[in-house]
Enzyme design. Structure first.
Site, PDB file in Angstrom:
ATOM      1  N   ASP A 247       0.872  -1.176   0.000  1.00  0.00           N
ATOM      2  CA  ASP A 247       0.000   0.000   0.000  1.00  0.00           C
ATOM      3  C   ASP A 247       0.912   1.230   0.000  1.00  0.00           C
ATOM      4  O   ASP A 247       2.145   1.116  -0.138  1.00  0.00           O
ATOM      5  CB  ASP A 247      -1.008  -0.038   1.163  1.00  0.00           C
ATOM      6  CG  ASP A 247      -0.370   0.206   2.530  1.00  0.00           C
ATOM      7  OD1 ASP A 247       0.876   0.292   2.618  1.00  0.00           O
ATOM      8  OD2 ASP A 247      -1.125   0.319   3.512  1.00  0.00           O
ATOM      9  N   HIS A 248       0.313   2.405   0.198  1.00  0.00           N
ATOM     10  CA  HIS A 248       1.100   3.653   0.161  1.00  0.00           C
ATOM     11  C   HIS A 248       2.170   3.681   1.253  1.00  0.00           C
ATOM     12  O   HIS A 248       3.279   4.167   1.041  1.00  0.00           O
ATOM     13  CB  HIS A 248       0.165   4.857   0.314  1.00  0.00           C
ATOM     14  CG  HIS A 248      -0.700   4.783   1.528  1.00  0.00           C
ATOM     15  ND1 HIS A 248      -1.769   3.911   1.618  1.00  0.00           N
ATOM     16  CD2 HIS A 248      -0.638   5.433   2.719  1.00  0.00           C
ATOM     17  CE1 HIS A 248      -2.338   4.046   2.806  1.00  0.00           C
ATOM     18  NE2 HIS A 248      -1.665   4.956   3.496  1.00  0.00           N
TER      19      HIS A 248
ATOM     20  N   CYS B 139       3.061  -3.237   3.986  1.00  0.00           N
ATOM     21  CA  CYS B 139       2.207  -2.086   4.326  1.00  0.00           C
ATOM     22  C   CYS B 139       2.924  -1.325   5.440  1.00  0.00           C
ATOM     23  O   CYS B 139       4.141  -1.479   5.607  1.00  0.00           O
ATOM     24  CB  CYS B 139       0.787  -2.530   4.694  1.00  0.00           C
ATOM     25  SG  CYS B 139       0.652  -3.612   6.123  1.00  0.00           S
TER      26      CYS B 139
ATOM     27  N   THR C  96       2.666  -1.531   8.806  1.00  0.00           N
ATOM     28  CA  THR C  96       3.137  -2.427   9.882  1.00  0.00           C
ATOM     29  C   THR C  96       3.398  -3.847   9.386  1.00  0.00           C
ATOM     30  O   THR C  96       4.032  -4.630  10.098  1.00  0.00           O
ATOM     31  CB  THR C  96       2.056  -2.536  10.977  1.00  0.00           C
ATOM     32  OG1 THR C  96       0.848  -3.025  10.367  1.00  0.00           O
ATOM     33  CG2 THR C  96       1.786  -1.186  11.627  1.00  0.00           C
ATOM     34  N   GLY C  97       2.841  -4.203   8.249  1.00  0.00           N
ATOM     35  CA  GLY C  97       2.885  -5.587   7.758  1.00  0.00           C
ATOM     36  C   GLY C  97       1.724  -6.411   8.305  1.00  0.00           C
ATOM     37  O   GLY C  97       1.448  -7.510   7.822  1.00  0.00           O
ATOM     38  N   ILE C  98       1.025  -5.867   9.294  1.00  0.00           N
ATOM     39  CA  ILE C  98      -0.042  -6.633   9.957  1.00  0.00           C
ATOM     40  C   ILE C  98      -1.265  -6.778   9.044  1.00  0.00           C
ATOM     41  O   ILE C  98      -1.780  -7.885   8.849  1.00  0.00           O
ATOM     42  CB  ILE C  98      -0.448  -5.963  11.293  1.00  0.00           C
ATOM     43  CG1 ILE C  98       0.726  -5.992  12.276  1.00  0.00           C
ATOM     44  CG2 ILE C  98      -1.660  -6.667  11.896  1.00  0.00           C
ATOM     45  CD1 ILE C  98       0.493  -5.156  13.536  1.00  0.00           C
ATOM     46  N   GLY C  99      -1.716  -5.664   8.479  1.00  0.00           N
ATOM     47  CA  GLY C  99      -2.886  -5.721   7.603  1.00  0.00           C
ATOM     48  C   GLY C  99      -2.654  -6.675   6.447  1.00  0.00           C
ATOM     49  O   GLY C  99      -3.510  -7.514   6.130  1.00  0.00           O
ATOM     50  N   MET C 100      -1.498  -6.583   5.818  1.00  0.00           N
ATOM     51  CA  MET C 100      -1.187  -7.453   4.681  1.00  0.00           C
ATOM     52  C   MET C 100      -1.172  -8.916   5.109  1.00  0.00           C
ATOM     53  O   MET C 100      -1.649  -9.789   4.370  1.00  0.00           O
ATOM     54  CB  MET C 100       0.159  -7.075   4.067  1.00  0.00           C
ATOM     55  CG  MET C 100       0.155  -5.794   3.263  1.00  0.00           C
ATOM     56  SD  MET C 100      -0.989  -5.880   1.850  1.00  0.00           S
ATOM     57  CE  MET C 100      -0.359  -4.494   0.874  1.00  0.00           C
TER      58      MET C 100
ATOM     59  N   HIS D  33      10.419 -24.097   8.851  1.00  0.00           N
ATOM     60  CA  HIS D  33       9.383 -24.822   9.593  1.00  0.00           C
ATOM     61  C   HIS D  33       7.974 -24.631   9.029  1.00  0.00           C
ATOM     62  O   HIS D  33       7.150 -25.527   9.145  1.00  0.00           O
ATOM     63  CB  HIS D  33       9.369 -24.372  11.065  1.00  0.00           C
ATOM     64  CG  HIS D  33      10.527 -24.902  11.853  1.00  0.00           C
ATOM     65  ND1 HIS D  33      10.530 -24.962  13.224  1.00  0.00           N
ATOM     66  CD2 HIS D  33      11.727 -25.394  11.458  1.00  0.00           C
ATOM     67  CE1 HIS D  33      11.681 -25.471  13.653  1.00  0.00           C
ATOM     68  NE2 HIS D  33      12.437 -25.728  12.590  1.00  0.00           N
TER      69      HIS D  33
ATOM     70  N   ARG E 225       8.874 -33.621   9.815  1.00  0.00           N
ATOM     71  CA  ARG E 225       7.734 -33.411  10.728  1.00  0.00           C
ATOM     72  C   ARG E 225       6.986 -32.115  10.425  1.00  0.00           C
ATOM     73  O   ARG E 225       5.787 -32.005  10.688  1.00  0.00           O
ATOM     74  CB  ARG E 225       8.202 -33.428  12.185  1.00  0.00           C
ATOM     75  CG  ARG E 225       9.079 -32.248  12.591  1.00  0.00           C
ATOM     76  CD  ARG E 225       9.612 -32.415  14.006  1.00  0.00           C
ATOM     77  NE  ARG E 225      10.312 -31.230  14.478  1.00  0.00           N
ATOM     78  CZ  ARG E 225      11.571 -30.919  14.158  1.00  0.00           C
ATOM     79  NH1 ARG E 225      12.269 -31.699  13.338  1.00  0.00           N
ATOM     80  NH2 ARG E 225      12.140 -29.818  14.650  1.00  0.00           N
ATOM     81  N   HIS E 226       7.682 -31.168   9.802  1.00  0.00           N
ATOM     82  CA  HIS E 226       7.042 -29.889   9.470  1.00  0.00           C
ATOM     83  C   HIS E 226       6.045 -30.051   8.316  1.00  0.00           C
ATOM     84  O   HIS E 226       5.045 -29.363   8.255  1.00  0.00           O
ATOM     85  CB  HIS E 226       8.103 -28.834   9.138  1.00  0.00           C
ATOM     86  CG  HIS E 226       9.116 -28.680  10.227  1.00  0.00           C
ATOM     87  ND1 HIS E 226       8.779 -28.212  11.473  1.00  0.00           N
ATOM     88  CD2 HIS E 226      10.435 -28.979  10.269  1.00  0.00           C
ATOM     89  CE1 HIS E 226       9.856 -28.207  12.242  1.00  0.00           C
ATOM     90  NE2 HIS E 226      10.882 -28.679  11.525  1.00  0.00           N
TER      91      HIS E 226
HETATM   92  C1  RB5 Z   1      -2.088   2.633   6.476  1.00  0.00           C
HETATM   93  O1  RB5 Z   1      -2.191   3.837   7.162  1.00  0.00           O
HETATM   94  C2  RB5 Z   1      -1.838   1.480   7.445  1.00  0.00           C
HETATM   95  O2  RB5 Z   1      -2.973   1.269   8.222  1.00  0.00           O
HETATM   96  C3  RB5 Z   1      -1.460   0.225   6.698  1.00  0.00           C
HETATM   97  O3  RB5 Z   1      -0.341   0.477   5.920  1.00  0.00           O
HETATM   98  C4  RB5 Z   1      -1.103  -0.983   7.525  1.00  0.00           C
HETATM   99  O4  RB5 Z   1      -0.144  -0.685   8.477  1.00  0.00           O
HETATM  100  C5  RB5 Z   1      -2.201  -1.780   8.043  1.00  0.00           C
HETATM  101  O5  RB5 Z   1      -2.026  -2.807   8.689  1.00  0.00           O
END
Ligand code: RB5
Length: 146
Positions: free
Chosen positions: A8-9, A65, A67-71, A98, A132-133
């Site tokens: 994303d941006h 993204c 944080t990488g969390i959303g992706m 693993h 095993r993995h």
């Molecule tokens: C965008 O502002 C932000 O929410 C996105 O890049 C990401 O971190 C979501 O998990």
């Protein structure tokens, strides 16, 4: 390998650096956007890359993204995807050995380009250990339609 990459941006600048690195390493890279720092919604690029990997068209994917969390949340909704959010070398290596991770997620607002490049290099070159993995991966896939 054929690699699909997307961001994303908030991950755009790091995605550009990682795309160049992966090409320099000799891989074939398909950039699925975004293409500027203009605000976009990460599920769009996340879904596109995850579906392209799940279909077998690309062996692996990289998603970035803020944080990488959303992706990683988006990508792991797609059957057969094992997306790993990695911000250190150890988990990047272990996610391959693993977990046979097929998508690497990183946060462009979390780590700098130097570390992200090292993580990417390790993740690309580390093979799955199997054994095993393999059994454990099959247990995950049996919950799914892989
Ligand atoms: C965008 O502002 C932000 O929410 C996105 O890049 C990401 O971190 C979501 O998990």
């Amino acid at each position: 390998m054929k690699i699909a990459i997307g961001s994303d941006h908030a991950g755009f600048e790091l995605k550009e650096k990682i795309r160049s690195l992966v090409i320099r390493l000799g891989h074939e890279v398909q950039d699925m956007g975004c293409y500027s720092m203009e605000s976009v919604d990460y599920p769009v690029q996340g879904c596109e890359v995850a579906k392209a990997v799940a279909s077998g068209q690309y062996e692996r994917g990289i998603l970035i993204c803020g944080t990488g969390i959303g992706m990683s949340i988006v990508a792991n909704r797609i059957s057969c995807i094992r997306a790993a959010l990695c911000h250190d070398i150890f988990t990047a290596r272990m996610s391959r050995e693993h977990n046979d991770s097929n998508i690497l997620c990183m946060g462009g607002r979390v780590i700098g380009p130097g570390l992200a490049e090292e993580i990417t290099k390790i993740w690309l070159k580390t093979p799955f250990k199997g054994g095993r993995h393999e059994r454990r991966i099959c247990m995950i896939d049996s919950q799914d339609n892989c």
